[in-house]
Scaffold this motif. Structure first.
Motif, PDB file in Angstrom:
ATOM      1  N   THR A 121       0.803  -1.219   0.000  1.00  0.00           N
ATOM      2  CA  THR A 121       0.000   0.000   0.000  1.00  0.00           C
ATOM      3  C   THR A 121       0.840   1.275   0.000  1.00  0.00           C
ATOM      4  OG1 THR A 121      -0.253  -0.067   2.407  1.00  0.00           O
ATOM      5  CG2 THR A 121      -1.983  -1.117   1.084  1.00  0.00           C
ATOM      6  N   GLY A 122       2.172   1.144  -0.055  1.00  0.00           N
ATOM      7  CA  GLY A 122       2.997   2.325  -0.267  1.00  0.00           C
ATOM      8  C   GLY A 122       4.057   2.638   0.756  1.00  0.00           C
ATOM      9  N   ARG A 123       4.010   2.021   1.922  1.00  0.00           N
ATOM     10  CA  ARG A 123       5.097   2.250   2.887  1.00  0.00           C
ATOM     11  C   ARG A 123       6.247   1.361   2.458  1.00  0.00           C
ATOM     12  NH1 ARG A 123       0.587   2.509   6.329  1.00  0.00           N
ATOM     13  NH2 ARG A 123       0.457   4.510   7.406  1.00  0.00           N
ATOM     14  N   ARG A 124       7.311   1.958   1.973  1.00  0.00           N
ATOM     15  CA  ARG A 124       8.378   1.163   1.371  1.00  0.00           C
ATOM     16  C   ARG A 124       9.725   1.279   2.064  1.00  0.00           C
ATOM     17  NH1 ARG A 124       6.472   0.526  -4.302  1.00  0.00           N
ATOM     18  NH2 ARG A 124       4.499  -0.500  -3.925  1.00  0.00           N
ATOM     19  N   THR A 125       9.971   2.329   2.803  1.00  0.00           N
ATOM     20  CA  THR A 125      11.295   2.497   3.400  1.00  0.00           C
ATOM     21  C   THR A 125      11.360   1.807   4.758  1.00  0.00           C
ATOM     22  OG1 THR A 125      10.815   4.560   4.565  1.00  0.00           O
ATOM     23  CG2 THR A 125      11.571   4.744   2.264  1.00  0.00           C
ATOM     24  N   ALA A 126      12.561   1.423   5.130  1.00  0.00           N
ATOM     25  CA  ALA A 126      12.766   0.795   6.435  1.00  0.00           C
ATOM     26  C   ALA A 126      12.327   1.738   7.549  1.00  0.00           C
ATOM     27  CB  ALA A 126      14.234   0.405   6.597  1.00  0.00           C
ATOM     28  N   ALA A 127      12.574   3.021   7.392  1.00  0.00           N
ATOM     29  CA  ALA A 127      12.179   4.000   8.416  1.00  0.00           C
ATOM     30  C   ALA A 127      10.664   4.040   8.576  1.00  0.00           C
ATOM     31  CB  ALA A 127      12.707   5.385   8.052  1.00  0.00           C
ATOM     32  N   GLU A 128       9.929   4.045   7.473  1.00  0.00           N
ATOM     33  CA  GLU A 128       8.461   4.050   7.546  1.00  0.00           C
ATOM     34  C   GLU A 128       7.941   2.782   8.218  1.00  0.00           C
ATOM     35  OE1 GLU A 128       7.002   6.440   3.580  1.00  0.00           O
ATOM     36  OE2 GLU A 128       7.819   4.428   3.308  1.00  0.00           O
ATOM     37  N   LEU A 129       8.569   1.669   7.916  1.00  0.00           N
ATOM     38  CA  LEU A 129       8.103   0.386   8.448  1.00  0.00           C
ATOM     39  C   LEU A 129       8.422   0.230   9.929  1.00  0.00           C
ATOM     40  CD1 LEU A 129       9.110  -1.753   5.363  1.00  0.00           C
ATOM     41  CD2 LEU A 129       6.774  -1.151   6.046  1.00  0.00           C
ATOM     42  N   THR A 130       9.601   0.658  10.340  1.00  0.00           N
ATOM     43  CA  THR A 130       9.965   0.519  11.758  1.00  0.00           C
ATOM     44  C   THR A 130       9.195   1.491  12.640  1.00  0.00           C
ATOM     45  OG1 THR A 130      11.886   1.968  11.474  1.00  0.00           O
ATOM     46  CG2 THR A 130      12.264  -0.417  11.306  1.00  0.00           C
ATOM     47  N   THR A 138      12.728  -2.286  16.539  1.00  0.00           N
ATOM     48  CA  THR A 138      13.347  -2.097  15.224  1.00  0.00           C
ATOM     49  C   THR A 138      14.069  -3.371  14.795  1.00  0.00           C
ATOM     50  OG1 THR A 138      13.589   0.265  15.618  1.00  0.00           O
ATOM     51  CG2 THR A 138      15.016  -0.703  13.934  1.00  0.00           C
ATOM     52  N   GLY A 139      14.780  -3.992  15.733  1.00  0.00           N
ATOM     53  CA  GLY A 139      15.493  -5.232  15.420  1.00  0.00           C
ATOM     54  C   GLY A 139      14.551  -6.351  15.005  1.00  0.00           C
ATOM     55  N   GLN A 140      13.411  -6.453  15.675  1.00  0.00           N
ATOM     56  CA  GLN A 140      12.433  -7.476  15.306  1.00  0.00           C
ATOM     57  C   GLN A 140      11.849  -7.209  13.921  1.00  0.00           C
ATOM     58  OE1 GLN A 140       9.972  -6.906  18.779  1.00  0.00           O
ATOM     59  NE2 GLN A 140      10.686  -8.823  19.723  1.00  0.00           N
ATOM     60  N   THR A 141      11.596  -5.938  13.620  1.00  0.00           N
ATOM     61  CA  THR A 141      11.063  -5.597  12.300  1.00  0.00           C
ATOM     62  C   THR A 141      12.065  -5.966  11.212  1.00  0.00           C
ATOM     63  OG1 THR A 141       9.744  -3.810  13.242  1.00  0.00           O
ATOM     64  CG2 THR A 141      10.145  -3.726  10.868  1.00  0.00           C
ATOM     65  N   TYR A 142      13.337  -5.635  11.434  1.00  0.00           N
ATOM     66  CA  TYR A 142      14.361  -6.003  10.448  1.00  0.00           C
ATOM     67  C   TYR A 142      14.479  -7.521  10.308  1.00  0.00           C
ATOM     68  CZ  TYR A 142      16.167  -1.367   9.398  1.00  0.00           C
ATOM     69  OH  TYR A 142      16.304  -0.091   8.936  1.00  0.00           O
ATOM     70  N   HIS A 143      14.326  -8.248  11.394  1.00  0.00           N
ATOM     71  CA  HIS A 143      14.344  -9.725  11.339  1.00  0.00           C
ATOM     72  C   HIS A 143      13.236 -10.220  10.410  1.00  0.00           C
ATOM     73  CE1 HIS A 143      14.287 -13.916  12.549  1.00  0.00           C
ATOM     74  NE2 HIS A 143      12.995 -13.779  12.812  1.00  0.00           N
ATOM     75  N   HIS A 144      12.026  -9.675  10.563  1.00  0.00           N
ATOM     76  CA  HIS A 144      10.906 -10.086   9.712  1.00  0.00           C
ATOM     77  C   HIS A 144      11.147  -9.696   8.252  1.00  0.00           C
ATOM     78  CE1 HIS A 144       8.479 -11.576  12.970  1.00  0.00           C
ATOM     79  NE2 HIS A 144       8.500 -10.411  13.601  1.00  0.00           N
ATOM     80  N   LEU A 145      11.697  -8.513   8.018  1.00  0.00           N
ATOM     81  CA  LEU A 145      12.002  -8.087   6.654  1.00  0.00           C
ATOM     82  C   LEU A 145      13.032  -9.015   6.003  1.00  0.00           C
ATOM     83  CD1 LEU A 145      12.123  -4.221   7.210  1.00  0.00           C
ATOM     84  CD2 LEU A 145      10.412  -5.478   5.859  1.00  0.00           C
ATOM     85  N   THR A 157      15.983  -2.786  -2.102  1.00  0.00           N
ATOM     86  CA  THR A 157      16.802  -1.972  -2.991  1.00  0.00           C
ATOM     87  C   THR A 157      17.972  -1.408  -2.197  1.00  0.00           C
ATOM     88  OG1 THR A 157      15.599   0.068  -2.574  1.00  0.00           O
ATOM     89  CG2 THR A 157      14.754  -1.348  -4.332  1.00  0.00           C
ATOM     90  N   ALA A 158      18.891  -0.803  -2.872  1.00  0.00           N
ATOM     91  CA  ALA A 158      20.106  -0.277  -2.241  1.00  0.00           C
ATOM     92  C   ALA A 158      19.813   0.878  -1.299  1.00  0.00           C
ATOM     93  CB  ALA A 158      21.093   0.164  -3.322  1.00  0.00           C
ATOM     94  N   ARG A 159      18.672   1.469  -1.361  1.00  0.00           N
ATOM     95  CA  ARG A 159      18.363   2.647  -0.567  1.00  0.00           C
ATOM     96  C   ARG A 159      17.486   2.339   0.643  1.00  0.00           C
ATOM     97  NH1 ARG A 159      20.969   5.186  -3.803  1.00  0.00           N
ATOM     98  NH2 ARG A 159      20.608   6.181  -5.751  1.00  0.00           N
ATOM     99  N   GLY A 160      17.481   1.093   1.099  1.00  0.00           N
ATOM    100  CA  GLY A 160      16.678   0.740   2.254  1.00  0.00           C
ATOM    101  C   GLY A 160      15.192   0.730   1.979  1.00  0.00           C
ATOM    102  N   ARG A 161      14.848   0.537   0.720  1.00  0.00           N
ATOM    103  CA  ARG A 161      13.445   0.459   0.319  1.00  0.00           C
ATOM    104  C   ARG A 161      13.110  -0.997   0.032  1.00  0.00           C
ATOM    105  NH1 ARG A 161      10.824   5.074  -1.186  1.00  0.00           N
ATOM    106  NH2 ARG A 161       9.537   3.954  -2.675  1.00  0.00           N
ATOM    107  N   TYR A 162      11.871  -1.345   0.286  1.00  0.00           N
ATOM    108  CA  TYR A 162      11.413  -2.711   0.062  1.00  0.00           C
ATOM    109  C   TYR A 162      10.240  -2.695  -0.902  1.00  0.00           C
ATOM    110  CZ  TYR A 162      14.274  -4.037   4.016  1.00  0.00           C
ATOM    111  OH  TYR A 162      15.338  -4.259   4.847  1.00  0.00           O
TER     112      TYR A 162
END
Length: 182
Positions: A121-130, A138-145, A157-162
């Protein structure tokens, strides 16, 4: 369009070009923008009937039948995907299913499913997701990603986008659809 958005769009297009084609009738496409009015959905088993005709034309190798998944998806982000995949029953039955366990396991956690929905739905950056509530640290979110990326449900992607790779958008929605009771 800003530089980061243009680079992300180029990375998406490159991933689409590098995706292996063919095999068992798999295809995925992605296009930006509105394709106009939605076509009406036809009644009956028109997709199944067309697939059965193709199986009959294929001859004896298709005697046992097959499965077909298809979809045309428009996301809230404006992205549009068309995808189809067909496979013969005997190939599916004879395949080693154990190599598919990780893809299913990655979908087996509520936080990972929420991350996929947020990304679609559009939240693509690690910052938006965490920053989202209810996902843990934050560590748990990165584990799931990482789990979703390793299983192929996400591309980083190289810019922390998913993003969900174009060839996985419709299969993800098919998997969700399979969990509903008709």
């Amino acid at each position: 369009m800003g530089l980061e958005e243009r680079v992300t769009d180029l990375e998406r297009r490159l991933a689409e070009l590098e995706r292996p084609e063919g095999g068992s009738g798999e295809g995925a496409s992605s296009e930006q923008g509105d394709a106009g009015p939605e076509p009406p959905v036809r009644e009956g088993f028109w997709a199944l009937e067309g697939f059965k005709e193709q199986l009959a034309q294929a001859g004896s190798g298709a005697r046992e039948g097959g499965v077909l998944f298809t979809g045309a998806v428009g996301l809230p982000t404006g992205e549009r995907y068309e995808w189809q995949y067909g496979e013969l029953t005997d190939r599916l039955i004879q395949a080693d299913w154990s190599d598919r366990a990780d893809a299913f396991a990655a979908l087996g956690h509520p936080v990972r499913l929420r991350l996929l929905r947020e990304i679609l739905t559009g939240r693509r950056t690690a910052a938006e997701l965490t920053d989202l509530d209810g996902l843990g640290t934050t560590g748990q979110t990165y584990h799931h990603l990482r789990q979703l990326t390793a299983a192929g449900w996400l591309h980083s992607t190289a810019r922390g986008r998913y993003e969900v790779p174009p060839s996985r958008v419709v299969p993800l929605l098919v998997a969700l659809t399979l969990t509903t009771t008709p």
